[in-house]
Write an enzyme that holds these catalytic residues in place. Structure first.
Site, PDB file in Angstrom:
ATOM      1  CD  GLU A 192      -3.008  -1.094   2.234  1.00 15.49           C
ATOM      2  OE1 GLU A 192      -4.203  -1.254   1.943  1.00 15.49           O
ATOM      3  OE2 GLU A 192      -2.618  -0.912   3.406  1.00 15.49           O
ATOM      4  CD  GLU A 196      -4.648  -5.636   2.280  1.00 14.31           C
ATOM      5  OE1 GLU A 196      -5.435  -4.882   2.904  1.00 14.31           O
ATOM      6  OE2 GLU A 196      -3.410  -5.635   2.457  1.00 14.31           O
TER       7      GLU A 196
END
Length: 646
Positions: free
Chosen positions: A181, A265
């Site tokens: 991320e 995710e």
């Protein structure tokens, strides 16, 4: 189903010539079409005795892959000192990643590995080792030479180990994630603006290549929020989200044309902070979004499929938009398809139903493993205790220092500092007059209790807006009307409740303990003695001088021991709702934190931590103890003391 091939038979029949390919608008593995139905499970949050059970339950749901992070802070606890299952650390039994990957393959699952170096994961410091904070001027998660020198040393040990498990070499690993991320670190409105360091990303990518990683390399972010700002053209982009999958996937298609769509995710649930209500999601909403992902069509990794537990002091924390610190609870149940104790939830059956419906490739699946329900063990009385002064006398380090020093900068653990636990700042031979005021300059990181002559003065268990907690700047405490000796001893016992694991890069400079100064009646205190209280297994085992409890448990902070006699072992939940705040140790292993502020009021006790016969349960209670320890078949939650952090 008996005539169906296993997953590996289907994808490796005739030999392996190619790994996971994204050179077309759909995935292929070994030149055969595949949609990835994956679930996240962190081996370091689950006793290894349960790895096979949890992995088989994944496969029984129809999943074809397991995804895991790799925690740097556990695998390299000191620079150049490693633990991959036999390194002798307190977490050694959780760290055999090679065994985990072998077990995944034996259970007919492929694997996706996300080695970091930063992993987030609601894990202490995002999985980075706290000794990095000792490097003056270090710039985390950038191409800064100070940071990268540590990353290179670690990756040059870790990546060769993982390379042996690549699919094209006969192993389970089909993909590796580079960083995590990274797009979320962008701060276009900051002064000066910060954009992710793509030189850093390229250096990381090159480390993978240099260590013979040949499988697919990927990144993950919210493409809708961050576009391609945190990734490279040479990395396959995936999406992280919990709602509106079409928006994310449509954006992905504009960023990388003619490629497959994948969510690295899809958040199956969420985590909880201390003092908040326990997160409980909506199964209908979960099913709706999961089905839309599969229908799109896209591949997906469920984060989490099985959350597990942040044992010891390993929970992470967040710092919100208002710079407010929010520590996570010990449980990482996550409201996932498999519960913290490995039980099936409604979401499990949703996943099983939908994967069976949408996966066109049928392979052999195991029967659903049976669940052994947790036990309601009998309550046990506290038998012996060590009072606060007894504990202090047995601490291994007593470090003189003119000024306050943070945990990370203490000269212990081969000069790598203190990562976890508590630290005591002691000032001896000090004149404390009636109604004296102690002021802690700046902020406490993260909680503090004050003692005078080994007697606890602070009483605040749950008011996070009051003295003793991280929200209070320049907190002041009246030491009371009691008359003290002119040569009194003042102790400040500071607890680290977990380092931040997400956000802008300036939020990763988290020094725990006290740093800015302490005043007594506006006069600065100097010449301290600093005593780290790390609760390492070896130290716990050697504690001596236990006093028997007679009619009632003594009041005040201390260590309290009970003996659990078992004829058989089984999982259970230790109900700490009758206690206040502290940590629990089972057979010298730190199970985790408890705190009356909620929402978590019990601690999961997995059977592998217990043994037939006598089991020692020791509680470090910061305020005043209960008289017994109770057990439950189910988690105990309580919001009676919830104090909003908003």
């Amino acid at each position: 189903m008996a005539n169906l091939p296993t997953l590996y038979e289907f994808y490796t029949n005739g030999g392996i010539t190619q790994g996971l390919s994204v050179d077309q608008p759909y995935f292929t593995l070994n030149n055969k079409n595949i949609s990835i139905y994956s679930g996240a499970m962190h081996y370091f949050r689950v006793p290894q005795e349960y790895w096979r059970d949890r992995l088989r339950k994944m496969r029984a749901a129809g999943l074809n892959a397991v995804e895991t992070y790799v925690p740097w802070n556990l695998h390299e606890p000191q620079p150049g000192v490693y633990d991959f299952g036999n390194g002798g650390t307190d977490m050694q039994d959780f760290l055999d990643i090679e065994k985990f990957l072998k077990t995944a393959q034996e259970e007919d699952l492929l694997a996706i590995v996300r080695p970091g170096p930063f992993i987030c994961a609601e894990f202490e410091f995002g999985g980075m080792p706290s000794y990095l904070l000792r490097e003056k001027g270090i710039k985390f998660r950038t191409s800064d030479e100070k940071f990268m020198s540590h990353v290179k040393r670690y990756f040059n040990v870790l990546l060769p180990l993982l390379a042996a498990f690549q699919f094209t070499k006969g192993g389970p690993v089909i993909a590796f994630q580079v960083e995590n991320e990274y797009g979320s670190t962008e701060e276009p409105k900051a002064n000066p603006p910060f954009l992710p360091d793509l030189v850093y990303m390229e250096q990381l990518r090159q480390l993978f290549l240099d260590n013979n990683i040949t499988e697919l390399l990927l990144s993950s972010d919210s493409p809708y929020d961050h576009g391609s700002v945190g990734t490279l053209p040479s990395l396959f982009q995936t999406a992280n989200f919990n709602t509106n999958p079409e928006q994310q996937f449509n954006k992905l298609k504009t960023l990388q044309e003619d490629k497959p769509s994948m969510s690295m995710e899809f958040w199956s649930g969420w985590f909880s902070h201390w003092s908040e209500k326990k997160y409980v999601g909506n199964v209908i909403d979960f099913k709706n979004v999961y089905e839309r992902i599969l229908k799109y069509p896209a591949s997906v990794n469920l984060y989490m499929f099985h959350g597990g537990t942040s044992f010891g002091f390993l929970n992470g924390a967040n710092i919100d938009d208002n710079e407010l610190y929010q520590p996570d609870i010990t449980s990482y149940d996550y409201d996932a398809p498999l519960s913290e104790s490995g039980n099936y939830t409604e979401k499990y059956y949703v996943v099983k139903e939908l994967v069976e419906k949408y996966n066109p490739i049928k392979t052999k699946l195991p029967e659903l493993p049976k669940v052994k329900p947790p036990l309601a063990l009998p309550g046990i009385k506290i038998e012996t205790y060590l009072k606060y002064s007894d504990i202090i006398e047995q601490l291994p380090y007593k470090l003189p220092s003119k000024d306050l020093v943070s945990m990370e900068n203490l000269p212990i653990n081969n000069n790598t500092g203190q990562s976890f636990g508590y630290v005591v700042y002691r000032k001896s031979n000090i004149d404390i007059k009636t109604n004296s005021l102690v002021k802690i300059l700046g902020y406490v990181r993260d909680s503090v209790n004050v003692y005078v002559d080994n007697k606890l003065v602070t009483k605040n268990v749950v008011d996070l807006d009051g003295f003793g907690y991280w929200k209070v700047k320049n907190g002041t405490l009246n030491l009371g009307s009691e008359t003290y000796n002119s040569n009194a001893t003042l102790d400040l016992v500071v607890g680290n409740l977990g380092r931040n694991n997400f956000g802008s890069l300036d939020q990763f400079y988290q020094f725990k303990g006290l740093r800015e100064g302490v005043l007594l009646n506006e006069q600065k205190i100097e010449d301290w003695e600093i005593l780290p209280m790390e609760f390492k297994r070896e130290w716990i085992a050697k504690l001596s001088g236990w006093s028997p409890v007679t009619d009632q448990v003594p009041v005040g902070a201390g260590l309290y021991k009970a003996n659990l006699i078992l004829e058989e072992t089984g999982d259970s939940f230790l109900d700490m709702s009758g206690w206040n705040k502290g940590v629990v140790m089972v057979n010298n292993f730190v199970l985790g934190r408890y705190w009356k502020v909620g929402p978590q009021q019990s601690l999961y006790v997995p059977a592998p931590l217990l043994k037939v016969g006598s089991n020692e349960v020791v509680v470090f209670e910061e305020f005043s103890p209960g008289s017994e320890l109770k057990f439950s078949e189910t988690p105990v939650l309580g919001n009676n003391f919830v104090n909003s952090l908003k």
